[in-house]
Write an enzyme that holds these catalytic residues in place. Structure first.
Site, PDB file in Angstrom:
ATOM      1  N   ASN A  32       0.823  -1.222   0.000  1.00 30.09           N
ATOM      2  CA  ASN A  32       0.000   0.000   0.000  1.00 30.09           C
ATOM      3  C   ASN A  32       0.852   1.266   0.000  1.00 30.09           C
ATOM      4  OD1 ASN A  32       0.922   0.126   2.618  1.00 30.09           O
ATOM      5  ND2 ASN A  32      -1.091   0.042   3.600  1.00 30.09           N
ATOM      6  N   ASP A  58      -3.935  -2.715   0.004  1.00 30.98           N
ATOM      7  CA  ASP A  58      -3.747  -2.990   1.432  1.00 30.98           C
ATOM      8  C   ASP A  58      -4.068  -4.459   1.698  1.00 30.98           C
ATOM      9  OD1 ASP A  58      -4.402  -3.101   4.356  1.00 30.98           O
ATOM     10  OD2 ASP A  58      -3.933  -0.967   4.180  1.00 30.98           O
ATOM     11  N   SER A 124      10.795 -11.206  14.216  1.00 30.41           N
ATOM     12  CA  SER A 124      11.886 -10.374  14.718  1.00 30.41           C
ATOM     13  C   SER A 124      12.467 -10.975  15.989  1.00 30.41           C
ATOM     14  CB  SER A 124      11.304  -8.995  15.033  1.00 30.41           C
ATOM     15  OG  SER A 124      12.184  -8.276  15.836  1.00 30.41           O
ATOM     16  N   TYR A 148       4.326  -3.643  19.211  1.00 33.63           N
ATOM     17  CA  TYR A 148       4.953  -4.132  17.973  1.00 33.63           C
ATOM     18  C   TYR A 148       5.413  -5.586  18.171  1.00 33.63           C
ATOM     19  CZ  TYR A 148       8.551  -5.120  14.533  1.00 33.63           C
ATOM     20  OH  TYR A 148       9.309  -5.740  13.563  1.00 33.63           O
ATOM     21  N   LYS A 152       4.021  -9.325  16.534  1.00 38.46           N
ATOM     22  CA  LYS A 152       4.830 -10.356  15.871  1.00 38.46           C
ATOM     23  C   LYS A 152       4.607 -11.710  16.552  1.00 38.46           C
ATOM     24  CE  LYS A 152       6.803  -8.016  12.658  1.00 38.46           C
ATOM     25  NZ  LYS A 152       6.451  -8.248  11.270  1.00 38.46           N
ATOM     26  N   PHE A 177      17.535 -10.539  13.163  1.00 42.45           N
ATOM     27  CA  PHE A 177      18.238  -9.774  14.182  1.00 42.45           C
ATOM     28  C   PHE A 177      18.272  -8.305  13.695  1.00 42.45           C
ATOM     29  CE2 PHE A 177      19.088 -12.466  17.771  1.00 42.45           C
ATOM     30  CZ  PHE A 177      18.400 -13.576  17.324  1.00 42.45           C
ATOM     31  N   ASN A 197      14.944   5.874  14.115  1.00 43.28           N
ATOM     32  CA  ASN A 197      15.045   5.339  15.475  1.00 43.28           C
ATOM     33  C   ASN A 197      16.194   4.345  15.558  1.00 43.28           C
ATOM     34  OD1 ASN A 197      12.717   6.542  16.692  1.00 43.28           O
ATOM     35  ND2 ASN A 197      11.481   5.212  15.361  1.00 43.28           N
ATOM     36  N   ARG A 230      24.539  -5.732  19.501  1.00 44.64           N
ATOM     37  CA  ARG A 230      23.519  -6.293  18.614  1.00 44.64           C
ATOM     38  C   ARG A 230      24.174  -7.102  17.505  1.00 44.64           C
ATOM     39  NH1 ARG A 230      21.170  -4.511  22.255  1.00 44.64           N
ATOM     40  NH2 ARG A 230      19.293  -3.212  22.352  1.00 44.64           N
ATOM     41  N   ASP A 296      15.382  -1.259  26.094  1.00 44.71           N
ATOM     42  CA  ASP A 296      16.556  -1.838  25.417  1.00 44.71           C
ATOM     43  C   ASP A 296      17.169  -2.954  26.262  1.00 44.71           C
ATOM     44  OD1 ASP A 296      16.514  -0.374  23.122  1.00 44.71           O
ATOM     45  OD2 ASP A 296      18.263   0.867  23.587  1.00 44.71           O
TER      46      ASP A 296
HETATM   47  P1  NAD Z   1       9.374  -1.293   5.559  1.00 44.06           P
HETATM   48  O1  NAD Z   1       8.461  -0.388   6.270  1.00 44.06           O
HETATM   49  O2  NAD Z   1      10.466  -0.696   4.738  1.00 44.06           O
HETATM   50  O3  NAD Z   1       8.537  -2.292   4.623  1.00 44.06           O
HETATM   51  C1  NAD Z   1       7.233  -2.726   4.937  1.00 44.06           C
HETATM   52  C2  NAD Z   1       6.391  -2.539   3.692  1.00 44.06           C
HETATM   53  O4  NAD Z   1       5.052  -2.987   3.964  1.00 44.06           O
HETATM   54  C3  NAD Z   1       6.284  -1.088   3.248  1.00 44.06           C
HETATM   55  O5  NAD Z   1       6.557  -1.014   1.859  1.00 44.06           O
HETATM   56  C4  NAD Z   1       4.833  -0.699   3.541  1.00 44.06           C
HETATM   57  O6  NAD Z   1       4.333   0.257   2.623  1.00 44.06           O
HETATM   58  C5  NAD Z   1       4.139  -2.037   3.421  1.00 44.06           C
HETATM   59  N1  NAD Z   1       2.903  -2.173   4.195  1.00 44.06           N
HETATM   60  C6  NAD Z   1       2.704  -1.907   5.506  1.00 44.06           C
HETATM   61  N2  NAD Z   1       1.440  -2.173   5.849  1.00 44.06           N
HETATM   62  C7  NAD Z   1       0.816  -2.641   4.740  1.00 44.06           C
HETATM   63  C8  NAD Z   1      -0.508  -3.085   4.466  1.00 44.06           C
HETATM   64  N3  NAD Z   1      -1.452  -3.079   5.410  1.00 44.06           N
HETATM   65  N4  NAD Z   1      -0.807  -3.488   3.215  1.00 44.06           N
HETATM   66  C9  NAD Z   1       0.145  -3.482   2.231  1.00 44.06           C
HETATM   67  N5  NAD Z   1       1.406  -3.064   2.446  1.00 44.06           N
HETATM   68  C10 NAD Z   1       1.736  -2.649   3.681  1.00 44.06           C
HETATM   69  O7  NAD Z   1       9.972  -2.298   6.645  1.00 44.06           O
HETATM   70  P2  NAD Z   1      11.148  -3.369   6.516  1.00 44.06           P
HETATM   71  O8  NAD Z   1      12.278  -2.893   7.360  1.00 44.06           O
HETATM   72  O9  NAD Z   1      11.376  -3.710   5.114  1.00 44.06           O
HETATM   73  O10 NAD Z   1      10.481  -4.583   7.290  1.00 44.06           O
HETATM   74  C11 NAD Z   1       9.771  -5.613   6.614  1.00 44.06           C
HETATM   75  C12 NAD Z   1       9.194  -6.562   7.650  1.00 44.06           C
HETATM   76  O11 NAD Z   1      10.249  -7.083   8.450  1.00 44.06           O
HETATM   77  C13 NAD Z   1       8.201  -5.913   8.607  1.00 44.06           C
HETATM   78  O12 NAD Z   1       7.154  -6.821   8.848  1.00 44.06           O
HETATM   79  C14 NAD Z   1       9.031  -5.694   9.866  1.00 44.06           C
HETATM   80  O13 NAD Z   1       8.225  -5.707  11.021  1.00 44.06           O
HETATM   81  C15 NAD Z   1       9.963  -6.893   9.835  1.00 44.06           C
HETATM   82  N6  NAD Z   1      11.210  -6.664  10.565  1.00 44.06           N
HETATM   83  C16 NAD Z   1      11.975  -5.561  10.257  1.00 44.06           C
HETATM   84  C17 NAD Z   1      13.136  -5.325  10.969  1.00 44.06           C
HETATM   85  C18 NAD Z   1      13.978  -4.090  10.671  1.00 44.06           C
HETATM   86  O14 NAD Z   1      14.781  -3.701  11.520  1.00 44.06           O
HETATM   87  N7  NAD Z   1      13.878  -3.482   9.504  1.00 44.06           N
HETATM   88  C19 NAD Z   1      13.535  -6.201  11.990  1.00 44.06           C
HETATM   89  C20 NAD Z   1      12.743  -7.324  12.252  1.00 44.06           C
HETATM   90  C21 NAD Z   1      11.570  -7.542  11.535  1.00 44.06           C
HETATM   91  N1  UDP Z   2      21.164   3.086  19.799  1.00 50.54           N
HETATM   92  C1  UDP Z   2      21.809   4.229  20.237  1.00 50.54           C
HETATM   93  N2  UDP Z   2      21.412   5.430  19.707  1.00 50.54           N
HETATM   94  C2  UDP Z   2      20.430   5.547  18.767  1.00 50.54           C
HETATM   95  C3  UDP Z   2      19.781   4.373  18.319  1.00 50.54           C
HETATM   96  C4  UDP Z   2      20.161   3.166  18.878  1.00 50.54           C
HETATM   97  O1  UDP Z   2      22.708   4.164  21.058  1.00 50.54           O
HETATM   98  O2  UDP Z   2      20.115   6.678  18.342  1.00 50.54           O
HETATM   99  C5  UDP Z   2      21.594   1.774  20.336  1.00 50.54           C
HETATM  100  C6  UDP Z   2      20.510   1.014  21.060  1.00 50.54           C
HETATM  101  O3  UDP Z   2      20.486   1.377  22.414  1.00 50.54           O
HETATM  102  C7  UDP Z   2      20.942  -0.434  20.814  1.00 50.54           C
HETATM  103  C8  UDP Z   2      21.593  -0.393  19.437  1.00 50.54           C
HETATM  104  O4  UDP Z   2      21.948   0.965  19.223  1.00 50.54           O
HETATM  105  O5  UDP Z   2      21.947  -0.805  21.762  1.00 50.54           O
HETATM  106  C9  UDP Z   2      20.652  -0.851  18.311  1.00 50.54           C
HETATM  107  O6  UDP Z   2      19.456  -0.101  18.359  1.00 50.54           O
HETATM  108  P1  UDP Z   2      18.371  -0.172  17.197  1.00 50.54           P
HETATM  109  O7  UDP Z   2      17.237   0.741  17.584  1.00 50.54           O
HETATM  110  O8  UDP Z   2      19.020   0.074  15.886  1.00 50.54           O
HETATM  111  O9  UDP Z   2      17.919  -1.689  17.210  1.00 50.54           O
HETATM  112  P2  UDP Z   2      17.172  -2.538  18.369  1.00 50.54           P
HETATM  113  O10 UDP Z   2      17.204  -1.755  19.629  1.00 50.54           O
HETATM  114  O11 UDP Z   2      15.808  -2.752  17.859  1.00 50.54           O
HETATM  115  O12 UDP Z   2      17.949  -3.809  18.481  1.00 50.54           O
END
Ligand code: NAD
Ligand code: UDP
Length: 337
Positions: A32, A58, A124, A148, A152, A177, A197, A230, A296
């Site tokens: 979407n 969506d 995740s 969040y 999951k 990870f 973030n 991490r 954290d």
């Molecule tokens: P992202 O936001 O870049 O990609 C998610 C995509 O899903 C986006 O393109 C968004 O437009 C689409 N989307 C969201 N809701 C939707 C809906 N209702 N219908 C259709 N499309 C929709 O995020 P990402 O970093 O690529 O993450 C992908 C997946 O991996 C997510 O489910 C996220 O929770 C999971 N994940 C991400 C991380 C990370 O750090 N990036 C870590 C662990 C898990």
């Molecule tokens: N972190 C930090 N400053 C920031 C963002 C993250 O020091 O502005 C640290 C955070 O405390 C963690 C690591 O970086 O130890 C990874 O954080 P991130 O948010 O990227 O991933 P997650 O916490 O989801 O593992």
């Protein structure tokens, strides 16, 4: 193989589309665009010299999703679509449960209707909460402290029940990870809409001069240098993990619902990450050490043995490569797509 990628225009989805196209799969994206730009897919097509079938929709619209699945004769689904901001999930939990949990239920209904029963899900490492043991194996207990993470974990439980009730379902639950970095071409990468973030895009924006300095959240953890540890995994390695999971689902080995950690197995501290980024970029990253961020954990890194053995997958790229590729993307695209 015709693969539906929900959320395929996003960060991890676009890198996975590219790897699939390079392996000659037919790729169909349903997104979407709530957190992405369709330009990512145009660039994926350019890199792969192949087309993506795209539909803006969506996943909660089960009717449209079912028609997309049946008209494209989809064989299997990789489900990335979801919202991922922990902070926003705390302030608007209903939005997160609706999008991530109701969205997945809608997808499962559409798949049932079309008799497509192979699914790879983006979970995740957040589902491990505060780990009792490191490295973390898939058998570790799960717990979550924010909506969040809870969304999951709920989806994981729903998927396990679905596979238990009907043995035709084959589901690979991938627990990522810390995804980071960008495609080595510098054409596709992470494009956060607001102030990031996550640490890697934040550090990139400090290095390029968009943000003034990094705040390190906590310097007094029980870790070798006091900062958080991490397991940063290159997004291309992560994308390849999805191909390995799809191969597994198509093999006779696959059964029901299985979880896999996708990580490198190596912990990297915030200070080590800064050092690697400074080396890769040639820029100084100014920082202050401030209070710990609520929620954290001190350290979190994977035991990836199960993915190595069962999926035949292993992360190849280290933190140096992650920083080099993140930097190339940042310099080439200072304002994102
Ligand atoms: P992202 O936001 O870049 O990609 C998610 C995509 O899903 C986006 O393109 C968004 O437009 C689409 N989307 C969201 N809701 C939707 C809906 N209702 N219908 C259709 N499309 C929709 O995020 P990402 O970093 O690529 O993450 C992908 C997946 O991996 C997510 O489910 C996220 O929770 C999971 N994940 C991400 C991380 C990370 O750090 N990036 C870590 C662990 C898990
Ligand atoms: N972190 C930090 N400053 C920031 C963002 C993250 O020091 O502005 C640290 C955070 O405390 C963690 C690591 O970086 O130890 C990874 O954080 P991130 O948010 O990227 O991933 P997650 O916490 O989801 O593992």
């Amino acid at each position: 193989m015709n693969v539906l990628i929900t959320g395929g225009a996003g960060y991890i989805g676009s890198h996975t589309c590219l790897e699939l196209l390079l392996k000659k799969a037919n790729v169909f994206v349903y997104d979407n665009l709530s957190n992405s730009n369709v330009k990512s897919l145009v660039l994926v097509e350019e890199l792969a010299r192949n087309k993506v079938g795209f539909y803006k929709g969506d996943i909660r619209n089960c009717y449209e999703l079912s028609s997309f699945i049946s008209s494209n004769m989809i064989d299997c689904v990789v489900h990335f679509a979801g919202l991922k901001s922990v902070g926003e999930s705390n302030s608007d939990p209903v939005k997160y449960y609706d999008n991530n949990v109701s969205g997945t239920i809608s997808l499962l209904k559409a798949m049932e209707r079309c008799k497509v029963k192979k699914l790879v899900f983006s979970s995740s490492a957040t589902v491990y909460g505060t780990p009792n043991e490191l490295p973390i194996s898939e058998a570790a207990p799960t717990s979550t402290i924010n909506p969040y993470g809870q969304s999951k974990l709920l989806v994981e439980k729903i998927l396990a029940d679905v596979a238990k009730a009907d043995s035709d379902w084959k589901i690979a639950n991938l627990r990522y990870f810390n995804p980071a970095g960008a495609h080595p071409s510098g054409l596709i990468g992470e494009d956060p809409k607001d102030i990031p973030n996550n640490i890697m895009p934040y550090v990139s924006q400090v290095a390029v001069g968009k943000l003034e300095k990094l705040s390190i959240f906590g310097g007094d953890y029980n870790t070798p240098d006091g900062t958080g540890v991490r397991d940063y995994i290159h997004v291309t390695d992560l994308a390849k993990g999805h191909l390995a999971a799809l191969n597994y689902l198509n093999s006779s080995q696959a059964c029901g619902f299985s979880s896999f950690n996708l990580g490198t197995g190596k912990g990297v501290s915030v200070l080590e990450l800064i050092k690697a980024f400074e080396k890769a970029s040639g820029k100084n990253i100014p920082f202050d050490i401030v209070a710990r961020r609520q929620g954290d954990v001190a350290a979190c890194y994977a035991d990836p043995t199960k993915a190595n053995k069962v999926l035949g997958w292993k992360a190849e790229l280290d933190i140096e490569r992650i920083c080099q590729d993140a930097w190339r993307w940042q310099v080439n695209n200072p304002t994102g797509y």
